[in-house]
Motif scaffolding. Structure first.
Motif, PDB file in Angstrom:
ATOM      1  N   LYS A  28      -2.086  22.303  35.155  1.00  0.00           N
ATOM      2  CA  LYS A  28      -1.375  21.637  36.244  1.00  0.00           C
ATOM      3  C   LYS A  28      -2.353  20.691  36.936  1.00  0.00           C
ATOM      4  CE  LYS A  28       1.647  22.508  40.193  1.00  0.00           C
ATOM      5  NZ  LYS A  28       2.249  23.519  41.074  1.00  0.00           N
ATOM      6  N   PRO A  29      -2.254  19.385  36.704  1.00  0.00           N
ATOM      7  CA  PRO A  29      -1.240  18.718  35.885  1.00  0.00           C
ATOM      8  C   PRO A  29      -1.345  19.110  34.403  1.00  0.00           C
ATOM      9  CG  PRO A  29      -2.985  17.185  36.425  1.00  0.00           C
ATOM     10  CD  PRO A  29      -3.244  18.433  37.226  1.00  0.00           C
ATOM     11  N   GLU A  30      -0.276  18.875  33.686  1.00  0.00           N
ATOM     12  CA  GLU A  30      -0.181  19.313  32.304  1.00  0.00           C
ATOM     13  C   GLU A  30      -1.267  18.677  31.441  1.00  0.00           C
ATOM     14  OE1 GLU A  30       3.796  20.000  30.214  1.00  0.00           O
ATOM     15  OE2 GLU A  30       3.098  18.126  29.311  1.00  0.00           O
ATOM     16  N   ALA A  31      -2.050  19.523  30.744  1.00  0.00           N
ATOM     17  CA  ALA A  31      -3.120  19.044  29.873  1.00  0.00           C
ATOM     18  C   ALA A  31      -2.675  18.969  28.420  1.00  0.00           C
ATOM     19  CB  ALA A  31      -4.340  19.944  29.995  1.00  0.00           C
ATOM     20  N   ILE A  32      -1.826  19.908  27.995  1.00  0.00           N
ATOM     21  CA  ILE A  32      -1.372  19.940  26.613  1.00  0.00           C
ATOM     22  C   ILE A  32      -0.012  20.635  26.552  1.00  0.00           C
ATOM     23  CG2 ILE A  32      -2.554  22.120  26.062  1.00  0.00           C
ATOM     24  CD1 ILE A  32      -3.151  20.897  23.276  1.00  0.00           C
ATOM     25  N   ARG A  33       0.805  20.191  25.610  1.00  0.00           N
ATOM     26  CA  ARG A  33       2.135  20.779  25.417  1.00  0.00           C
ATOM     27  C   ARG A  33       2.299  21.134  23.941  1.00  0.00           C
ATOM     28  NH1 ARG A  33       7.240  20.975  27.691  1.00  0.00           N
ATOM     29  NH2 ARG A  33       6.441  19.979  29.576  1.00  0.00           N
ATOM     30  N   PHE A  34       2.916  22.282  23.665  1.00  0.00           N
ATOM     31  CA  PHE A  34       3.192  22.725  22.306  1.00  0.00           C
ATOM     32  C   PHE A  34       4.698  22.857  22.120  1.00  0.00           C
ATOM     33  CE2 PHE A  34      -0.848  24.597  23.640  1.00  0.00           C
ATOM     34  CZ  PHE A  34      -1.700  24.148  22.640  1.00  0.00           C
ATOM     35  N   GLY A  35       5.196  22.295  21.019  1.00  0.00           N
ATOM     36  CA  GLY A  35       6.601  22.474  20.714  1.00  0.00           C
ATOM     37  C   GLY A  35       6.911  23.915  20.341  1.00  0.00           C
ATOM     38  N   ARG A  36       5.984  24.526  19.585  1.00  0.00           N
ATOM     39  CA  ARG A  36       6.208  25.913  19.150  1.00  0.00           C
ATOM     40  C   ARG A  36       4.881  26.565  18.784  1.00  0.00           C
ATOM     41  NH1 ARG A  36      10.091  27.652  14.018  1.00  0.00           N
ATOM     42  NH2 ARG A  36      10.180  29.899  14.465  1.00  0.00           N
ATOM     43  N   ILE A  37       4.733  27.829  19.153  1.00  0.00           N
ATOM     44  CA  ILE A  37       3.594  28.654  18.738  1.00  0.00           C
ATOM     45  C   ILE A  37       4.153  29.955  18.183  1.00  0.00           C
ATOM     46  CG2 ILE A  37       1.470  29.827  19.422  1.00  0.00           C
ATOM     47  CD1 ILE A  37       1.246  27.876  21.748  1.00  0.00           C
ATOM     48  N   LYS A  38       3.797  30.265  16.957  1.00  0.00           N
ATOM     49  CA  LYS A  38       4.289  31.490  16.322  1.00  0.00           C
ATOM     50  C   LYS A  38       3.093  32.335  15.890  1.00  0.00           C
ATOM     51  CE  LYS A  38       7.652  33.156  12.934  1.00  0.00           C
ATOM     52  NZ  LYS A  38       8.619  32.773  11.882  1.00  0.00           N
ATOM     53  N   VAL A  39       3.091  33.608  16.295  1.00  0.00           N
ATOM     54  CA  VAL A  39       1.994  34.523  15.994  1.00  0.00           C
ATOM     55  C   VAL A  39       2.554  35.714  15.227  1.00  0.00           C
ATOM     56  CG1 VAL A  39       0.157  35.948  16.955  1.00  0.00           C
ATOM     57  CG2 VAL A  39       0.791  33.812  18.100  1.00  0.00           C
ATOM     58  N   LEU A  40       1.885  36.050  14.114  1.00  0.00           N
ATOM     59  CA  LEU A  40       2.328  37.165  13.269  1.00  0.00           C
ATOM     60  C   LEU A  40       1.168  38.114  13.042  1.00  0.00           C
ATOM     61  CD1 LEU A  40       4.552  38.380  11.342  1.00  0.00           C
ATOM     62  CD2 LEU A  40       3.498  37.004   9.523  1.00  0.00           C
ATOM     63  N   THR A  41       1.392  39.408  13.258  1.00  0.00           N
ATOM     64  CA  THR A  41       0.367  40.414  12.992  1.00  0.00           C
ATOM     65  C   THR A  41       1.045  41.720  12.575  1.00  0.00           C
ATOM     66  OG1 THR A  41      -1.642  41.427  13.874  1.00  0.00           O
ATOM     67  CG2 THR A  41       0.244  41.310  15.355  1.00  0.00           C
ATOM     68  N   GLY A  42       0.235  42.714  12.211  1.00  0.00           N
ATOM     69  CA  GLY A  42       0.776  44.006  11.800  1.00  0.00           C
ATOM     70  C   GLY A  42       0.591  45.058  12.873  1.00  0.00           C
ATOM     71  N   PHE A  43       1.242  46.208  12.698  1.00  0.00           N
ATOM     72  CA  PHE A  43       1.147  47.286  13.687  1.00  0.00           C
ATOM     73  C   PHE A  43      -0.278  47.824  13.805  1.00  0.00           C
ATOM     74  CE2 PHE A  43       5.737  47.399  13.082  1.00  0.00           C
ATOM     75  CZ  PHE A  43       6.173  47.607  14.375  1.00  0.00           C
ATOM     76  N   ARG A  44      -1.000  47.869  12.688  1.00  0.00           N
ATOM     77  CA  ARG A  44      -2.365  48.412  12.732  1.00  0.00           C
ATOM     78  C   ARG A  44      -3.273  47.584  13.623  1.00  0.00           C
ATOM     79  NH1 ARG A  44      -3.811  50.087   6.447  1.00  0.00           N
ATOM     80  NH2 ARG A  44      -2.204  51.725   6.215  1.00  0.00           N
ATOM     81  N   ALA A  45      -2.987  46.279  13.713  1.00  0.00           N
ATOM     82  CA  ALA A  45      -3.849  45.408  14.520  1.00  0.00           C
ATOM     83  C   ALA A  45      -3.795  45.768  15.992  1.00  0.00           C
ATOM     84  CB  ALA A  45      -3.435  43.949  14.317  1.00  0.00           C
ATOM     85  N   LEU A  46      -2.697  46.394  16.431  1.00  0.00           N
ATOM     86  CA  LEU A  46      -2.584  46.769  17.840  1.00  0.00           C
ATOM     87  C   LEU A  46      -3.581  47.843  18.238  1.00  0.00           C
ATOM     88  CD1 LEU A  46       1.308  46.900  18.247  1.00  0.00           C
ATOM     89  CD2 LEU A  46      -0.234  45.031  18.841  1.00  0.00           C
ATOM     90  N   PHE A  47      -4.006  48.639  17.269  1.00  0.00           N
ATOM     91  CA  PHE A  47      -4.905  49.764  17.566  1.00  0.00           C
ATOM     92  C   PHE A  47      -6.309  49.556  16.999  1.00  0.00           C
ATOM     93  CE2 PHE A  47      -0.518  51.213  16.955  1.00  0.00           C
ATOM     94  CZ  PHE A  47      -0.260  51.717  18.220  1.00  0.00           C
ATOM     95  N   ALA A  48      -6.557  48.385  16.428  1.00  0.00           N
ATOM     96  CA  ALA A  48      -7.872  48.108  15.835  1.00  0.00           C
ATOM     97  C   ALA A  48      -8.845  47.633  16.904  1.00  0.00           C
ATOM     98  CB  ALA A  48      -7.743  47.071  14.733  1.00  0.00           C
ATOM     99  N   ASP A  49     -10.139  47.842  16.637  1.00  0.00           N
ATOM    100  CA  ASP A  49     -11.181  47.369  17.548  1.00  0.00           C
ATOM    101  C   ASP A  49     -11.434  45.875  17.399  1.00  0.00           C
ATOM    102  OD1 ASP A  49     -11.572  49.941  18.510  1.00  0.00           O
ATOM    103  OD2 ASP A  49     -13.065  50.417  16.968  1.00  0.00           O
TER     104      ASP A  49
END
Length: 199
Positions: A28-49
């Motif tokens: 603010k003021p706007e520095a960058i705009r993204f039309g779309r951001i998509k993130v994909l991961t697995g369940f194991r990644a939630l508990f990994a170090d």
């Protein structure tokens, strides 16, 4: 930190965890705009170090500012401090750059990339680089970054102002203390320049 505004958010939990963000703006003021951001991961990644993001897709990233309008698309994955870029495409008014590579250290901004453009406008490239650089805050002094990039670059046509050259091939070695064009080959004025440039 910078404020982030998100137009819409959707998520899936099966078969993998996927988060889909649309119409995202940063700053603010706007520095960058993204039309779309998509993130994909697995369940194991939630508990990994270690951070493990299987896939990150960025579509229609558009830095704001007074420079030439351009957009970029990115497809990558993250494992710990490593970013593997499967594809990166930047599109300006004249120049379209396609690249891929690896940030071996995200924290230190160290990595190697391959970059190709059919027509590389140097003035446009400099303006794009300036737009992507993080801004300095008023009253503060930016600390020197341990950044180090090695970029293999090729372009059949190169434009600089009113001049046009051909068959650029070089390895860009960039760090805070040096900027070098190694193994440089460039066709100009009816001949070919071969050598190295240091700055």
């Amino acid at each position: 930190g910078q404020p982030v505004r998100i137009g819409t958010v959707s998520a899936n939990l099966f078969p993998d965890i996927a988060v889909d963000l649309r119409d995202v703006s940063v700053g603010k003021p706007e520095a960058i705009r993204f039309g779309r951001i998509k993130v994909l991961t697995g369940f194991r990644a939630l508990f990994a170090d270690t951070i493990d993001v299987r896939e990150v897709k960025v579509m229609e990233g558009r830095p704001q500012g007074s420079g030439p309008a351009f957009s970029f698309d990115l497809e990558a994955s993250v494992l710990g401090d490593r970013l593997d870029v499967a594809s990166l495409t930047a599109r300006g008014p004249t120049t379209t750059i396609a690249g891929k590579g690896t940030l071996t250290s995200i924290a230190n901004l160290e990595g190697t990339f391959d970059m190709r453009s059919e027509l590389l406008d140097l003035n446009e490239l400099i303006a794009i680089g300036a737009a992507l650089a993080p801004p300095e805050r008023a009253g503060t002094k930016r600390a020197t970054s341990p950044m180090h990039f090695v970029v293999q670059t090729t372009a059949p046509r190169v434009r600089f102002g009113a001049y046009e050259f051909k068959d650029l091939s070089t390895t860009i070695d960039a760090a805070p203390s040096k900027f070098m064009l190694d193994e440089l080959s460039l066709g100009l004025f009816g001949g070919t320049f071969k050598g190295r440039l240091d700055a």
